[in-house]
Design a protein around this motif. Structure first.
Motif, PDB file in Angstrom:
ATOM      1  N   LYS A  23      14.805 -14.573  -0.567  1.00  0.00           N
ATOM      2  CA  LYS A  23      14.830 -13.676  -1.722  1.00  0.00           C
ATOM      3  C   LYS A  23      13.578 -13.909  -2.566  1.00  0.00           C
ATOM      4  N   PRO A  24      13.057 -12.859  -3.175  1.00  0.00           N
ATOM      5  CA  PRO A  24      11.949 -13.062  -4.119  1.00  0.00           C
ATOM      6  C   PRO A  24      12.411 -13.941  -5.277  1.00  0.00           C
ATOM      7  N   TYR A  26      10.952 -15.884  -9.208  1.00  0.00           N
ATOM      8  CA  TYR A  26       9.960 -15.746 -10.279  1.00  0.00           C
ATOM      9  C   TYR A  26       8.587 -16.196  -9.796  1.00  0.00           C
ATOM     10  N   ASN A  27       8.534 -17.351  -9.136  1.00  0.00           N
ATOM     11  CA  ASN A  27       7.246 -17.905  -8.731  1.00  0.00           C
ATOM     12  C   ASN A  27       6.577 -17.102  -7.618  1.00  0.00           C
ATOM     13  N   SER A  28       7.351 -16.643  -6.633  1.00  0.00           N
ATOM     14  CA  SER A  28       6.743 -15.863  -5.549  1.00  0.00           C
ATOM     15  C   SER A  28       6.277 -14.500  -6.053  1.00  0.00           C
ATOM     16  N   LEU A  29       7.024 -13.915  -6.984  1.00  0.00           N
ATOM     17  CA  LEU A  29       6.616 -12.631  -7.560  1.00  0.00           C
ATOM     18  C   LEU A  29       5.409 -12.794  -8.477  1.00  0.00           C
ATOM     19  N   LYS A  30       5.315 -13.937  -9.127  1.00  0.00           N
ATOM     20  CA  LYS A  30       4.173 -14.185 -10.009  1.00  0.00           C
ATOM     21  C   LYS A  30       2.871 -14.150  -9.221  1.00  0.00           C
ATOM     22  N   ILE A  31       2.877 -14.737  -8.032  1.00  0.00           N
ATOM     23  CA  ILE A  31       1.676 -14.736  -7.191  1.00  0.00           C
ATOM     24  C   ILE A  31       1.306 -13.309  -6.799  1.00  0.00           C
ATOM     25  N   SER A 127      10.101  -7.767   1.711  1.00  0.00           N
ATOM     26  CA  SER A 127      10.988  -7.125   2.681  1.00  0.00           C
ATOM     27  C   SER A 127      11.676  -5.897   2.088  1.00  0.00           C
ATOM     28  N   ASN A 128      11.837  -4.888   2.924  1.00  0.00           N
ATOM     29  CA  ASN A 128      12.530  -3.661   2.531  1.00  0.00           C
ATOM     30  C   ASN A 128      13.942  -3.946   2.026  1.00  0.00           C
ATOM     31  N   THR A 129      14.506  -5.066   2.441  1.00  0.00           N
ATOM     32  CA  THR A 129      15.849  -5.451   1.998  1.00  0.00           C
ATOM     33  C   THR A 129      15.954  -5.471   0.479  1.00  0.00           C
ATOM     34  N   PHE A 130      14.871  -5.863  -0.173  1.00  0.00           N
ATOM     35  CA  PHE A 130      14.908  -6.075  -1.621  1.00  0.00           C
ATOM     36  C   PHE A 130      14.352  -4.896  -2.431  1.00  0.00           C
ATOM     37  N   THR A 131      13.894  -3.860  -1.737  1.00  0.00           N
ATOM     38  CA  THR A 131      13.387  -2.669  -2.431  1.00  0.00           C
ATOM     39  C   THR A 131      14.099  -1.399  -1.980  1.00  0.00           C
TER      40      THR A 131
END
Length: 253
Positions: A23-24, A26-31, A127-131
């Protein structure tokens, strides 16, 4: 005009992807935010004052308007199929109308090309799973902008929790090797403070203590004697003296 390929100008050709099984956070999305921001700012634009180029494509309107030295941003519109001239135009008027048409068309195509490239990068990194909730059954993501996808990911997966705060402190307190530049230690602490400033404040005192612990290994003993010595036995002579004082006090009762 010739086709414009925005990705040829990006500083990061491929974003740091989040593994499909994860899952995305905070830290992975920040990058991903940082990489998209840098890419958006590589493509020139005079709209909005020009300082941040196409950064508006990966920010909400509120985020963009909060930046210093910005002006109101209006997405460029396609000028149409061909220049429209007034009645009985002069040669100079025709030339100027043609120039403005070409400039507006170029601006629109650069804007659309940049938006498409940024959105493509984002969808490839997550991943398309999360969008998938944003995906239209017929048109896919054609009607969704990059910043709308980012806003969805931030709202659903970008919330900071207690584990993120603990991980931030761990990163701040990670061992620093004296063979590394001292700036690495300073940056390590400052990065933690930047995170903490938004989510869990890390005081200057706390960050200073972090510096001292690395630069002076004896610091914790000198500055925190009770903590450092809580598991250390008292010297024999001192212990005997304390015991004798206690016995004298008891005998006087």
């Amino acid at each position: 005009m010739t086709s414009f390929v925005a990705i040829d100008h990006f500083t990061t050709e491929t974003l740091t992807a989040i593994p499909p099984e994860e899952k995305p956070t905070y830290n992975s999305l920040k990058i991903i935010h940082q990489e998209l921001n840098a890419n958006a700012m590589t493509i020139p634009s005079g709209i909005g004052g020009g300082h941040y180029r196409h950064l508006t494509l990966v920010l909400t309107a509120a985020q963009y308007n909060a930046l210093p030295n910005t002006e109101a941003w209006a997405n460029p519109a396609h000028p149409g199929q061909a220049p429209v001239h007034g009645a009985a135009p002069t040669a100079a008027q025709i030339a100027e109308t043609n120039r403005l048409f070409a400039a507006n068309e170029k601006q629109f195509l650069i804007f659309r090309g940049t938006e498409t490239a940024l959105k493509k990068q984002l969808l490839e990194a997550v991943s398309n799973t999360f969008t998938n909730t944003l995906k239209h059954k017929m048109y896919g993501y054609a009607q969704v902008t990059a910043h709308e996808i980012l806003a969805h990911l931030d709202a659903e997966y970008g919330t900071v929790d207690a584990d993120d705060i603990k991980d931030n402190e761990k990163r701040m307190n990670a061992t620093w090797n004296p063979s590394q530049p001292i700036e690495d230690l300073y940056n390590q602490v400052k990065d933690a403070q930047k995170f903490g400033g938004d989510h869990d404040d890390i005081s200057e005192k706390k960050s200073s203590q972090r510096h001292h612990r690395e630069l002076n290994p004896k610091w914790s003993f000198h500055c925190c004697p009770l903590r450092s010595q809580q598991n250390r036995p008292w010297p024999t002579s001192k212990r005997n003296s304390r015991l004798q004082t206690r016995k004298d006090a008891e005998s006087s009762l």
